[in-house]
Design a protein around this motif. Structure first.
Motif, mmCIF file in Angstrom:
data_model
loop_
_atom_site.group_PDB
_atom_site.id
_atom_site.type_symbol
_atom_site.label_atom_id
_atom_site.label_comp_id
_atom_site.label_asym_id
_atom_site.label_seq_id
_atom_site.Cartn_x
_atom_site.Cartn_y
_atom_site.Cartn_z
ATOM 1 N N LEU A 48 44.256 -28.451 48.315
ATOM 2 C CA LEU A 48 45.787 -28.568 47.596
ATOM 3 C C LEU A 48 46.020 -29.807 47.988
ATOM 4 C CD1 LEU A 48 48.464 -27.667 47.732
ATOM 5 C CD2 LEU A 48 48.887 -27.455 50.062
ATOM 6 N N ALA A 49 46.979 -30.621 46.999
ATOM 7 C CA ALA A 49 46.997 -32.173 46.452
ATOM 8 C C ALA A 49 48.674 -32.200 47.649
ATOM 9 C CB ALA A 49 47.305 -32.769 45.348
ATOM 10 N N LEU A 50 48.093 -33.336 48.531
ATOM 11 C CA LEU A 50 49.128 -34.099 49.338
ATOM 12 C C LEU A 50 49.909 -35.268 49.144
ATOM 13 C CD1 LEU A 50 50.310 -32.528 51.679
ATOM 14 C CD2 LEU A 50 49.088 -34.154 52.956
ATOM 15 N N ASP A 51 49.869 -35.038 47.734
ATOM 16 C CA ASP A 51 50.286 -36.659 47.080
ATOM 17 C C ASP A 51 51.827 -36.407 45.870
ATOM 18 O OD1 ASP A 51 50.574 -38.441 44.470
ATOM 19 O OD2 ASP A 51 48.465 -38.555 46.237
ATOM 20 N N SER A 52 52.359 -37.125 46.631
ATOM 21 C CA SER A 52 53.651 -37.200 46.503
ATOM 22 C C SER A 52 54.286 -37.751 44.593
ATOM 23 C CB SER A 52 55.045 -37.830 46.671
ATOM 24 O OG SER A 52 54.490 -39.605 46.570
ATOM 25 N N MET A 53 53.199 -37.823 43.910
ATOM 26 C CA MET A 53 52.627 -38.860 42.136
ATOM 27 C C MET A 53 51.742 -37.075 42.131
ATOM 28 S SD MET A 53 55.279 -41.058 41.892
ATOM 29 C CE MET A 53 56.018 -40.437 43.568
ATOM 30 N N TYR A 74 37.508 -26.578 42.332
ATOM 31 C CA TYR A 74 38.084 -26.785 43.513
ATOM 32 C C TYR A 74 39.423 -25.696 44.136
ATOM 33 C CZ TYR A 74 34.656 -29.876 44.309
ATOM 34 O OH TYR A 74 33.687 -31.060 44.656
ATOM 35 N N ARG A 75 40.059 -25.311 43.218
ATOM 36 C CA ARG A 75 41.013 -25.120 42.672
ATOM 37 C C ARG A 75 42.338 -25.006 43.734
ATOM 38 N NH1 ARG A 75 39.686 -18.726 41.653
ATOM 39 N NH2 ARG A 75 41.492 -18.155 42.508
ATOM 40 N N TYR A 76 42.648 -26.159 43.047
ATOM 41 C CA TYR A 76 43.481 -27.020 43.283
ATOM 42 C C TYR A 76 44.812 -26.555 42.921
ATOM 43 C CZ TYR A 76 41.348 -31.972 44.341
ATOM 44 O OH TYR A 76 40.557 -32.755 45.141
ATOM 45 N N GLY A 77 45.779 -27.114 44.950
ATOM 46 C CA GLY A 77 47.575 -26.619 44.411
ATOM 47 C C GLY A 77 47.815 -27.861 44.601
ATOM 48 N N GLY A 78 49.641 -28.105 44.211
ATOM 49 C CA GLY A 78 49.503 -29.337 43.954
ATOM 50 C C GLY A 78 49.986 -30.146 42.721
ATOM 51 N N ILE A 79 49.198 -29.900 41.967
ATOM 52 C CA ILE A 79 49.083 -31.307 40.801
ATOM 53 C C ILE A 79 50.096 -30.856 39.637
ATOM 54 C CG2 ILE A 79 46.698 -32.046 39.912
ATOM 55 C CD1 ILE A 79 45.249 -31.714 41.381
ATOM 56 N N ASP A 80 50.381 -31.238 39.220
ATOM 57 C CA ASP A 80 50.949 -31.270 37.683
ATOM 58 C C ASP A 80 52.256 -29.794 37.611
ATOM 59 O OD1 ASP A 80 49.616 -32.869 35.832
ATOM 60 O OD2 ASP A 80 47.862 -31.337 35.362
ATOM 61 N N LEU A 101 49.828 -21.101 48.003
ATOM 62 C CA LEU A 101 49.209 -20.439 49.242
ATOM 63 C C LEU A 101 48.761 -18.416 49.479
ATOM 64 C CD1 LEU A 101 49.777 -22.322 52.135
ATOM 65 C CD2 LEU A 101 48.508 -22.513 51.151
ATOM 66 N N ASN A 102 49.665 -18.366 48.576
ATOM 67 C CA ASN A 102 49.940 -16.413 48.748
ATOM 68 C C ASN A 102 48.972 -16.274 48.398
ATOM 69 O OD1 ASN A 102 52.120 -15.630 50.760
ATOM 70 N ND2 ASN A 102 54.312 -16.639 49.629
ATOM 71 N N LYS A 103 49.114 -16.832 46.379
ATOM 72 C CA LYS A 103 47.649 -16.386 45.948
ATOM 73 C C LYS A 103 46.592 -17.231 46.031
ATOM 74 C CE LYS A 103 50.808 -16.802 42.382
ATOM 75 N NZ LYS A 103 51.203 -17.023 40.983
ATOM 76 N N GLU A 104 46.597 -18.184 46.672
ATOM 77 C CA GLU A 104 44.743 -18.877 46.982
ATOM 78 C C GLU A 104 44.411 -18.343 48.572
ATOM 79 O OE1 GLU A 104 41.360 -20.626 45.512
ATOM 80 O OE2 GLU A 104 43.678 -19.974 44.646
ATOM 81 N N LEU A 105 45.088 -17.639 49.486
ATOM 82 C CA LEU A 105 44.853 -17.316 50.862
ATOM 83 C C LEU A 105 44.010 -15.900 50.404
ATOM 84 C CD1 LEU A 105 46.705 -19.340 52.984
ATOM 85 C CD2 LEU A 105 44.771 -20.003 52.779
ATOM 86 N N ASN A 106 44.006 -15.291 49.642
ATOM 87 C CA ASN A 106 43.667 -14.091 49.497
ATOM 88 C C ASN A 106 42.500 -13.196 49.231
ATOM 89 O OD1 ASN A 106 45.665 -12.224 49.995
ATOM 90 N ND2 ASN A 106 47.402 -12.942 48.293
#
Length: 332
Positions: A48-53, A74-80, A101-106
């Protein structure tokens, strides 16, 4: 966009699984993403990208966004999450992370959040302050003042906030003044009264490197970004949104490059140096955030050997959690 924070927090806390969530944070340009990829490869984690940009589409090279293949691998979240010309904030980030997270943590062993946005880290691990929304008229007036004048005003009307927030950042000062003038209550009191935990990280690591190495890494990264086409990327933004939109872009570098392309205000070397100075200043602000987060485990990586040991230790400790053992002692 109006956000019902209480509703969002309740939805977020009702995740479908209890798979662990880990954090790897640090200032800009120190190699967080590369280390996260090595850990994820070993343990099968999603990232999960923890990045504001990196939330902005089309800001790719200048935000050091993972490549398309890496995002898939890496099944990234938080991007685009939004167009580069749109506004975005921590409330919307929480919404996006909740859905991810609701989707990925399964179907993963766990998620490793990696990045340098202290606000997003705090929003996820401590909650958000439900202070009054921005007063646009007041904010426009405050933005006309320099930092010293703003700080003097804040000390006068809210000494508690003045002694607690990052006063090197004019935006933080403006927000504190705004809240106090709008509500009569200190921003610090709002934070104490309205924040609530969103998620609790299983483990949270803060990595750092010696200052000379950070500067060398940043200069090398900036040069690489230009080699990869940062100017061409900025030119595309100029063609799409014009200089006004690029001037409003918060990601470091784009505004400077836009001016360079249109007005040739600096030579290339001066441009790179100015971007580097801004990145170093941003890195100092990031460290200010992280120093106030008690859940972070600090590690200074002085050389390649220490980096290797850190990665090995992270893999062992994270795997310890994945296997279901939540004891306080960890094998080294």
């Amino acid at each position: 966009m109006d956000v019902d924070l209480d509703r969002e927090l309740k939805l977020f806390s009702n995740l479908k699984t209890k798979q662990p969530i880990f954090f790897l944070v640090g200032s800009t340009g120190i190699g967080k993403t590369e280390i996260a990829h090595r850990i994820a490869d070993e343990l099968g984690l999603s990232l999960l990208a923890l990045d504001s940009m990196q939330v902005y589409r089309k800001l790719d090279i200048g935000t050091a966004k993972p490549s398309t293949s890496e995002q898939i691998r890496y099944r990234y979240g938080g991007i685009d999450l939004v167009d580069w010309k749109e506004s975005f904030n921590a409330f919307l980030y929480i919404q996006a992370v909740r859905d991810y997270l609701n989707k990925e943590l399964n179907h993963t062993h766990g998620v490793l959040a990696v990045g340098g946005c202290g606000l997003y880290f705090r929003a996820l691990t401590s909650g958000l302050c439900n202070a009054p929304p921005a007063n646009l008229y007041l904010r426009a007036e405050l933005e006309k003042l320099d930092r010293n004048a703003l700080l003097e005003m804040l000390i006068k009307i809210d000494p508690l906030a003045a002694s607690s927030i990052d006063c090197s950042n004019p935006r933080r000062i403006i927000r504190a003044i705004e809240v106090k003038k709008s509500s009569g209550i200190s921003l610090i009191q709002w934070q104490q009264l309205t924040t609530s935990p969103v998620i609790s990280p299983s483990l949270a690591f803060w990595i750092d490197r010696p200052k000379p190495e950070v500067e060398t890494r940043l200069r090398n990264r900036i040069r690489k970004m230009f080699d990869e086409g940062w100017e061409k990327e900025t030119l595309m933004l100029l063609e799409e949104g014009g200089i006004e939109a690029v001037e409003k872009c918060k990601a470091i570098g784009y505004k400077l490059i836009g001016r360079f392309l249109l007005r040739k205000e600096k030579n290339r070397k001066e441009l790179e140096e100015e971007i580097c100075r801004q990145q170093l200043a941003y890195g100092k602000r990031q460290k200010t955030w992280f120093k106030k987060e008690p859940s972070l485990r600090y590690c200074l990586l002085k050389n390649k050997e220490e980096e290797y040991r850190f990665i090995k230790s992270c893999i062992i400790k994270i795997n310890y959690f994945i296997q279901g053992n939540r004891q306080n002692a960890f094998p080294e």
